[in-house]
Structure formats: C-alpha cells, structure tokens
Design a protein around this motif. Sequence first.
Motif, short mmCIF file in Angstrom:
data_model
loop_
_atom_site.label_atom_id
_atom_site.label_comp_id
_atom_site.label_asym_id
_atom_site.label_seq_id
_atom_site.Cartn_x
_atom_site.Cartn_y
_atom_site.Cartn_z
N UNK A 29 0.83 -1.20 0.00
CA UNK A 29 0.00 0.00 0.00
C UNK A 29 0.86 1.24 0.00
N UNK A 30 0.26 2.33 -0.40
CA UNK A 30 0.94 3.61 -0.41
C UNK A 30 0.10 4.61 0.37
N UNK A 31 0.76 5.43 1.15
CA UNK A 31 0.10 6.51 1.87
C UNK A 31 0.72 7.80 1.34
N UNK A 32 -0.12 8.68 0.86
CA UNK A 32 0.39 9.92 0.28
C UNK A 32 -0.38 11.08 0.89
N UNK A 33 0.37 12.08 1.37
CA UNK A 33 -0.25 13.29 1.92
C UNK A 33 0.08 14.43 0.97
N UNK A 34 -0.98 15.08 0.48
CA UNK A 34 -0.82 16.18 -0.48
C UNK A 34 -1.61 17.40 -0.03
N UNK A 35 -1.08 18.52 -0.37
CA UNK A 35 -1.81 19.78 -0.22
C UNK A 35 -1.65 20.54 -1.53
N UNK A 36 -2.76 20.87 -2.14
CA UNK A 36 -2.78 21.61 -3.41
C UNK A 36 -1.89 20.93 -4.45
#
Length: 96
Positions: A29-36
């Motif tokens: 699995x992949x966990x990705x945190x993005x803003x804009x």
Amino acid sequence: MAQLTHSTDGSTLADILERVLDKGVVIAGDIKIQIADIDLLTIKIRLIIASVDKAKEIGIRWWEQDPNLSLSKKVKELEQANNKMSAELRELKARS
C-alpha cells in the motif's frame, strides 16, 4: 425465506497461521499526503508474511547477509577473542 447457515467446521488460529505461513501473504500500500497537488509525504508499505522455507523458495534471503542477524560474524568474533585469550594465557604461563 432464506435460512442462515453456520459453518461447523471452524478453523483455529493455529490452522489459519499455518495456511498463511505456508502460502505467504503480501500486503502492499501507499500513503500519500498532499496539499494543493504538492506531495508532502509518501510512504510505501510492502510487507510479506511467510515461513522461512516459503521465503527461501521465492528467493528472499536477506537475513542471511545481514551481519546483525548472521551467526557467522558473531562466531568469528568469539573465535578471535578466544584465540587472543589463549595466547595471553600461554604467555602468562611461560613467564611463571
């Protein structure tokens, strides 16, 4: 009207664990945190649960080359320490 049926042939935890270790399980699995649309953090998780025999069968042997897990390094260190102490003991006996 449909009747509910229950399985009477349940599996114990040991049976399930034996099947998992025999066949192996891959969890990815992949966990990705993005803003804009800007990646702030990406964590890639790859987990394999299998018995040692199954891992060797599929070509995974990383623990054999890891010096912290390998006994051969520790055995060599102990042999060197033993040889050094033996030499020192022989020297002390020769002096007396």
